[in-house]
Write an enzyme that holds these catalytic residues in place. Structure first.
Site, PDB file in Angstrom:
ATOM      1  CG  ASP A 195     -77.119  25.255 -31.236  1.00 11.61           C
ATOM      2  OD1 ASP A 195     -77.060  23.941 -30.708  1.00 11.61           O
ATOM      3  OD2 ASP A 195     -76.347  26.216 -30.971  1.00 11.61           O
TER       4      ASP A 195
ATOM      5  CB  SER B 167     -70.424  26.234 -26.690  1.00 13.08           C
ATOM      6  OG  SER B 167     -71.220  25.242 -26.212  1.00 13.08           O
TER       7      SER B 167
END
Length: 328
Positions: free
Chosen positions: A268, A175
């Site tokens: 996602d 991330s």
């Protein structure tokens, strides 16, 4: 009894400038509130031998502002040389820590499977600190690790000194950590590490990058968060720190590593899989000469393997990362 002026001052100090729950809340007086207790996130200590993996860990201070948790696999022989992974945690650059339980558990499994020594960096966060400061913390940590390759370094750690194979150095992150990795390899295209250490590979897992051409991305949480911590006056979503196709980017052909591993999740919700796919495509078109591997995990969301590293799909992804690290 406080005067009305004092009351007004206290009231102003408690005024909220930015409310980005559940990430953070910024007050007018500069205070930042994070909601770790509400979401059940907490720090855990290092362990001499993790019960699940046998991995040992310890905490070190790199500088006045940067610390790290080091990981060493089970049954590492004296002076045995291992691949080196410098790891950057996620959290949107505004939350998270190398010392949180989630990160600690994940790193134990990743290190055990990869049989590498890992340095999980605890960098400063926005909005108290600007984005270049965060990247500098992460660069300083990488340079500190590289400094163990030369004889005259003073602040050496014996684990890194005794067990690091400096021909097999990797950076990795999930991330926001993937965003940091991107910025580290961009910088390595222009600058050298201490001892002229070369970066062999980089892992960008679900990387926090912004490519404005991707449909509806400007309505998502990641897009909004970036524009809070890096306002339009600093380039916003066209800033090359987050946008690999920015008109201001120095170009991807000089990425400072030999191999790339990029993974995305089909579902996602924060960074669409298309971002990683597009990033790989533009790297390939850039003229960069390295090897690149792309994995899209079906049916999974953002950084799922960090949340539960013992789930079957998590194990599979961690094994793929480990293979990337172990391959010579």
């Amino acid at each position: 009894m406080a005067s009305s002026d004092d009351d007004n001052k206290n009231s102003n100090n408690n005024d909220v400038v930015t409310d980005f729950f559940p990430f953070y809340r910024l007050y007018k007086d500069g205070r930042v509130e994070r909601f770790y207790e509400l979401v059940g996130v907490h720090e855990v200590p290092p362990s001499l031998e993790d019960p699940a993996t046998g991995v040992s860990s310890k905490d070190v201070s790199i500088s006045a502002n940067v610390s790290a948790r080091l990981y060493l696999p089970k049954n590492t022989a004296p002076n045995q040389k291992l691949p080196v992974l410098v790891y950057y945690h996620g959290g949107g650059l505004v939350i998270g820590s190398a010392f949180f339980k989630t990160e600690h558990c994940y790193l134990n499994h990743l290190v055990s499977e990869s049989n590498c020594i890992a340095i999980s960096v605890d960098y400063r966060l926005a909005p108290e600190h600007d984005i270049p400061t965060i990247y500098q913390d992460c660069w300083d940590a990488l340079q500190w690790v590289a400094s163990h390759s030369v004889f005259d370094t003073i602040n050496k750690d014996p684990w890194i000194e005794n067990h690091s194979d400096f021909n097999r150095v990797f950076v990795g992150g999930d991330s926001a950590g993937g965003n940091i990795v991107y910025n580290m390899i961009m910088r390595l295209g222009r600058e050298k590490l201490i001892g002229d250490v070369k970066l062999l590979g980089a892992i960008l897992a679900f990387p926090f990058l912004i490519i404005p051409s991707i449909e509806n991305f400007d309505k998502g949480l990641a897009y909004k968060l970036w524009n809070y911590i890096c306002p339009l006056s600093e380039g916003g979503n066209d800033n090359p720190m987050v946008n690999p196709v920015s008109t201001k980017s120095p170009g991807l052909s000089m990425l400072g590593c030999s191999r790339l591993f990029v993974c995305t999740g089909e579902k996602d919700e924060l960074v669409p899989a298309e971002v990683g796919i597009k990033f790989v495509a533009v790297v390939k078109k850039s003229g960069w000469k390295g090897e690149i591997e792309l994995i899209e995990v079906e049916g999974e969301g953002h950084v799922f393997q960090c949340e539960n590293p013992q789930a079957e799909k998590s194990k599979d992804l961690i094994k793929r990362m480990a293979s990337f690290i172990q391959r010579k």
